[in-house]
Design a protein around this motif. Structure first.
Motif, PDB file in Angstrom:
ATOM      1  N   HIS A  81     -63.234  19.500 -81.967  1.00  0.00           N
ATOM      2  CA  HIS A  81     -64.628  18.983 -81.370  1.00  0.00           C
ATOM      3  C   HIS A  81     -65.124  17.850 -81.935  1.00  0.00           C
ATOM      4  N   ALA A  82     -65.202  17.940 -83.276  1.00  0.00           N
ATOM      5  CA  ALA A  82     -65.762  16.765 -84.151  1.00  0.00           C
ATOM      6  C   ALA A  82     -65.093  15.427 -84.001  1.00  0.00           C
ATOM      7  N   ARG A  83     -63.587  15.779 -83.702  1.00  0.00           N
ATOM      8  CA  ARG A  83     -62.744  14.454 -83.507  1.00  0.00           C
ATOM      9  C   ARG A  83     -63.250  13.826 -82.242  1.00  0.00           C
ATOM     10  N   ASP A  84     -63.204  14.874 -81.257  1.00  0.00           N
ATOM     11  CA  ASP A  84     -63.338  14.293 -79.965  1.00  0.00           C
ATOM     12  C   ASP A  84     -64.974  13.541 -79.575  1.00  0.00           C
ATOM     13  N   ALA A  85     -65.985  14.177 -80.552  1.00  0.00           N
ATOM     14  CA  ALA A  85     -67.252  13.527 -80.445  1.00  0.00           C
ATOM     15  C   ALA A  85     -67.177  12.081 -81.046  1.00  0.00           C
ATOM     16  N   PHE A  86     -66.500  12.201 -82.288  1.00  0.00           N
ATOM     17  CA  PHE A  86     -66.236  10.762 -82.748  1.00  0.00           C
ATOM     18  C   PHE A  86     -65.684   9.704 -81.856  1.00  0.00           C
ATOM     19  N   GLU A  87     -64.510  10.032 -81.242  1.00  0.00           N
ATOM     20  CA  GLU A  87     -63.795   9.237 -80.256  1.00  0.00           C
ATOM     21  C   GLU A  87     -64.814   8.631 -79.228  1.00  0.00           C
ATOM     22  N   THR A  88     -65.211   9.643 -78.591  1.00  0.00           N
ATOM     23  CA  THR A  88     -66.260   9.417 -77.605  1.00  0.00           C
ATOM     24  C   THR A  88     -67.412   8.402 -77.962  1.00  0.00           C
ATOM     25  N   VAL A  89     -68.414   8.759 -79.096  1.00  0.00           N
ATOM     26  CA  VAL A  89     -69.549   8.103 -79.400  1.00  0.00           C
ATOM     27  C   VAL A  89     -68.958   6.761 -80.098  1.00  0.00           C
ATOM     28  N   LEU A  90     -67.730   6.530 -80.763  1.00  0.00           N
ATOM     29  CA  LEU A  90     -67.357   5.194 -81.516  1.00  0.00           C
ATOM     30  C   LEU A  90     -66.815   4.357 -80.386  1.00  0.00           C
ATOM     31  N   GLY A  91     -66.105   4.931 -79.457  1.00  0.00           N
ATOM     32  CA  GLY A  91     -65.326   4.359 -78.160  1.00  0.00           C
ATOM     33  C   GLY A  91     -66.421   3.452 -77.608  1.00  0.00           C
ATOM     34  N   GLU A  92     -67.361   4.262 -77.273  1.00  0.00           N
ATOM     35  CA  GLU A  92     -68.589   3.506 -76.405  1.00  0.00           C
ATOM     36  C   GLU A  92     -69.351   2.482 -77.050  1.00  0.00           C
ATOM     37  N   ALA A  93     -69.619   2.612 -78.472  1.00  0.00           N
ATOM     38  CA  ALA A  93     -70.255   1.604 -79.297  1.00  0.00           C
ATOM     39  C   ALA A  93     -69.137   0.301 -79.368  1.00  0.00           C
ATOM     40  N   PHE A  94     -67.952   0.468 -79.336  1.00  0.00           N
ATOM     41  CA  PHE A  94     -67.010  -0.632 -79.470  1.00  0.00           C
ATOM     42  C   PHE A  94     -67.221  -1.434 -78.209  1.00  0.00           C
ATOM     43  N   ASP A  95     -67.197  -0.599 -77.074  1.00  0.00           N
ATOM     44  CA  ASP A  95     -67.501  -1.326 -75.670  1.00  0.00           C
ATOM     45  C   ASP A  95     -68.581  -1.971 -75.611  1.00  0.00           C
ATOM     46  N   ALA A  96     -69.671  -1.404 -76.110  1.00  0.00           N
ATOM     47  CA  ALA A  96     -70.931  -2.145 -75.971  1.00  0.00           C
ATOM     48  C   ALA A  96     -71.370  -3.070 -77.054  1.00  0.00           C
ATOM     49  N   GLU A  97     -70.075  -3.432 -77.809  1.00  0.00           N
ATOM     50  CA  GLU A  97     -70.230  -4.332 -78.976  1.00  0.00           C
ATOM     51  C   GLU A  97     -71.326  -3.974 -80.020  1.00  0.00           C
ATOM     52  N   LEU A  98     -71.324  -2.683 -80.159  1.00  0.00           N
ATOM     53  CA  LEU A  98     -72.419  -2.341 -81.222  1.00  0.00           C
ATOM     54  C   LEU A  98     -71.626  -2.024 -82.764  1.00  0.00           C
ATOM     55  N   LEU A  99     -70.460  -2.195 -82.632  1.00  0.00           N
ATOM     56  CA  LEU A  99     -69.614  -1.850 -83.827  1.00  0.00           C
ATOM     57  C   LEU A  99     -68.427  -2.878 -84.019  1.00  0.00           C
ATOM     58  N   ALA A 100     -68.068  -3.363 -85.121  1.00  0.00           N
ATOM     59  CA  ALA A 100     -67.114  -4.404 -85.363  1.00  0.00           C
ATOM     60  C   ALA A 100     -65.582  -3.855 -85.634  1.00  0.00           C
ATOM     61  N   ASP A 101     -66.103  -2.573 -86.405  1.00  0.00           N
ATOM     62  CA  ASP A 101     -64.883  -2.053 -87.179  1.00  0.00           C
ATOM     63  C   ASP A 101     -64.981  -0.700 -87.581  1.00  0.00           C
ATOM     64  N   ALA A 102     -64.068   0.407 -87.665  1.00  0.00           N
ATOM     65  CA  ALA A 102     -64.096   1.574 -88.148  1.00  0.00           C
ATOM     66  C   ALA A 102     -63.151   2.254 -88.778  1.00  0.00           C
ATOM     67  N   LEU A 103     -63.410   2.776 -90.073  1.00  0.00           N
ATOM     68  CA  LEU A 103     -62.324   3.485 -90.839  1.00  0.00           C
ATOM     69  C   LEU A 103     -62.677   4.925 -90.596  1.00  0.00           C
ATOM     70  N   ILE A 104     -61.835   5.967 -90.023  1.00  0.00           N
ATOM     71  CA  ILE A 104     -62.220   7.244 -89.858  1.00  0.00           C
ATOM     72  C   ILE A 104     -61.354   8.005 -90.809  1.00  0.00           C
ATOM     73  N   ALA A 105     -61.884   8.903 -91.843  1.00  0.00           N
ATOM     74  CA  ALA A 105     -61.176   9.665 -92.516  1.00  0.00           C
ATOM     75  C   ALA A 105     -60.213  10.617 -92.029  1.00  0.00           C
ATOM     76  N   ASP A 106     -59.181  10.667 -92.350  1.00  0.00           N
ATOM     77  CA  ASP A 106     -58.255  11.631 -91.726  1.00  0.00           C
ATOM     78  C   ASP A 106     -57.990  13.130 -92.617  1.00  0.00           C
ATOM     79  N   SER A 107     -58.539  13.207 -93.480  1.00  0.00           N
ATOM     80  CA  SER A 107     -58.462  14.343 -94.434  1.00  0.00           C
ATOM     81  C   SER A 107     -59.520  14.356 -95.278  1.00  0.00           C
ATOM     82  N   LEU A 108     -59.913  15.499 -95.840  1.00  0.00           N
ATOM     83  CA  LEU A 108     -60.886  15.826 -96.683  1.00  0.00           C
ATOM     84  C   LEU A 108     -60.801  14.892 -97.848  1.00  0.00           C
ATOM     85  N   ALA A 109     -59.633  14.751 -98.354  1.00  0.00           N
ATOM     86  CA  ALA A 109     -59.457  13.885 -99.732  1.00  0.00           C
ATOM     87  C   ALA A 109     -60.072  12.250 -99.291  1.00  0.00           C
ATOM     88  N   GLN A 110     -59.596  12.090 -98.044  1.00  0.00           N
ATOM     89  CA  GLN A 110     -60.105  10.731 -97.625  1.00  0.00           C
ATOM     90  C   GLN A 110     -61.769  10.395 -97.411  1.00  0.00           C
TER      91      GLN A 110
END
Ligand SMILES: Cc1cc2nc3c(=O)[nH]c(=O)nc-3n(C[C@H](O)[C@H](O)[C@H](O)COP(=O)(O)OP(=O)(O)OC[C@H]3O[C@@H](n4cnc5c(N)ncnc54)[C@H](O)[C@@H]3O)c2cc1C
Length: 477
Positions: free
Chosen positions: A293-322
């Motif tokens: 659910h968290a990953r889906d929310a991330f993909e949606t919100v960040l995806g929209e932000a990229f489309d709207a050019e509100l975001l230049a780049d994103a590094l998403i942690a894929d583990s607790l250690a990251q």
């Protein structure tokens, strides 16, 4: 031996009363700016003993300074050098009085270390969300005394918003039991809110009833890159709408901050090493459903932000250690700056909508007056609270830079004030900002504060010389 010292020994037992020499570890503030002296340092075991100590001090007209973990950054817990004060240490008052999971509340004594309060909550299957760099040594009393913020204010609020009730020993040595676990109580003036953030100048907080929250089921962290600070602010607004209450932190860093971290923590994470963007933010999402659910929310919100050019780049942690590695960046900022040499720290806040304008204006002002100074601006963008820190120019020395402290800080604080902001978003006034306060508070506001002090502590014995200039406290002796 003075009569008061002997009386304190009789009250608490000789082993719980220290001389000024024995109390030396408590007498210098965290930053090393202030060194105090005391008549005695005392370690009462319970609220009744705190009240009895206060009554005895009143009889002898002795000032009382309460200190928690001494991690505050404004010298607020350091007594003056006169050696007349009694230092009150609540380290023996660290009991858990009640855990009420049906009411989602926890009642603990003020001497508890913040981390242990978090642990008690977690062991009860709940979250106590106050979290800050000093959590292994600061105490709940100090958190309440300074209305501490931390990294989750965006979602959960400051210590004030996390507190339902207090137990307080008054300046006369009475005990006020306001440990109410009520979310609604409109029975007159809110005394609780007076004591929170009063830096030990209105009463001694001995226990508190705190709000608990569900433990999040999943957490997601990302480091985001922006072309401008304005873009980061616009993205924050988009993220708030998209994530709702799940958005727990939004912490700003700059490219210069990342470079400083690389220099002083070469073994640490090195994200966006080749990036050209000047601004970054660490975003944390706490999800009450699941990882997916968290990953889906991330993909949606960040995806929209990229489309709207509100975001230049994103590094998403894929583990607790990251995720922990990304948080290390933020947590290591204070230490990285310390290793780079002293700098001028400003703990300011402005309305989020004016953050970009404030930074642009203030940077330009400082470059005009102090050419070449280096800006390390980072912190709680989600709360409009920035650590606006300024380091010496390359080729100059720390000493030469620090000689301009008064003039440079005045420009920064005047600018924060002019942008509708505060000169102290988190750390309080203490001794360090005492003389600055009258410049930024209206006469009416200062007078109301003085009248409150006068009403609650007419003899001016609680933490004198902090928050309010003593000559302004009527009846101060
Ligand atoms: C590495 C680091 C990170 C930090 N990060 C943050 C942050 O993110 N957000 C933030 O807000 N602060 C932060 N701080 C500042 C500091 O940790 C907090 O202000 C903390 O709440 C102070 O707690 P303490 O127990 O150390 O209080 P102390 O420093 O001992 O005291 C602070 C003030 O509270 C008063 N006080 C202490 N106990 C009581 C009591 N029982 N009743 C009434 N008054 C009392 C004291 O008299 C004094 O005025 C940080 C500090 C460090 C060193």
């Amino acid at each position: 031996m003075s009569e008061l010292f002997a009386g304190l020994q009789q009250l608490l037992g000789a082993s719980h009363v220290q001389s000024c020499e024995q109390a030396a570890p408590y007498l210098t503030d965290k930053q090393g700016h202030y060194v105090g002296a005391v008549l005695a340092a005392v370690h009462p075991a319970n609220t009744q003993e705190v009240a009895a100590v206060v009554r005895l001090c009143v009889q002898h007209n002795a000032p009382i300074v309460v200190q928690g973990g001494n991690t505050g950054l404004m010298g607020a817990a350091t007594p003056d050098a006169s050696g007349t004060a009694v230092l009150l240490l609540l380290d023996r008052m660290n009991r858990v009085r009640e855990v009420d999971t049906d009411n989602d509340t926890l009642t603990v004594e003020a001497g508890c270390i913040l981390q242990s309060v978090q642990d008690v909550a977690r062991n009860a299957g709940r979250l106590f969300p106050l979290s800050l760099g000093a959590e292994g040594s600061c105490t709940l009393g100090g958190n309440l005394g300074t209305n501490a913020g931390g990294t989750a204010v965006l979602r959960y609020g400051n210590t004030r918003e996390l507190t339902l009730g207090l137990e307080v020993v008054t300046a006369q040595g009475e005990i006020w039991n306001g440990l109410r676990g009520l979310r609604k109580d409109n029975t007159g003036y809110d005394l609780r809110d007076l004591f929170i953030g009063s830096e030990g100048t209105l009463g001694i907080i001995t226990a508190a009833t705190l709000k608990l929250f569900p433990l999040p089921k999943a957490q997601a962290t990302a480091l985001l890159a922006f072309e401008s600070l304005g873009q980061a602010v616009e993205f924050l607004s988009h993220a708030r709408a998209g994530f709702g209450a799940s958005l727990t932190a939004f912490e700003l860093l700059t490219a210069d901050c990342l470079a400083l971290l690389r220099e002083h923590f070469p073994q640490g994470p090195q994200p966006f090493i080749k990036a050209t963007q000047p601004w970054f933010a660490l975003l944390e999402l706490s999800d009450n459903h699941s990882d997916s659910h968290a990953r889906d929310a991330f993909e949606t919100v960040l995806g929209e932000a990229f489309d709207a050019e509100l975001l230049a780049d994103a590094l998403i942690a894929d583990s607790l250690a990251q995720s922990e590695a990304l948080w290390q960046l933020r947590e290591n900022m204070s230490e990285a700056q310390k290793r780079a040499g002293r700098n001028m720290k400003h703990d300011i806040s402005v309305p989020i909508s004016r953050v970009a304008e404030f930074v642009e204006h203030t940077n330009a002002l400082l470059q005009a007056h102090f050419p070449g100074v280096r800006h390390y601006t980072f912190g709680h963008l989600g709360d409009g609270n920035l650590h606006y820190n300024v380091a010496h120019p390359i080729g100059s020395t720390v000493e030469a830079h620090m000689a301009h402290y008064e003039a440079l800080s005045l420009l920064v604080h005047d600018s924060a004030h002019a942008h509708g902001g505060s000169i102290s978003a988190e750390h309080g006034i203490g001794q360090r900002k005492l003389a600055m306060l009258p410049r930024y508070k209206s006469a009416v506001e200062l007078d109301l504060m003085q009248r409150i002090k006068q009403a609650l502590d007419p003899r001016g014995l609680l933490n004198p010389g902090k928050v309010l200039l003593s000559q302004n406290v009527k009846g101060n002796v």
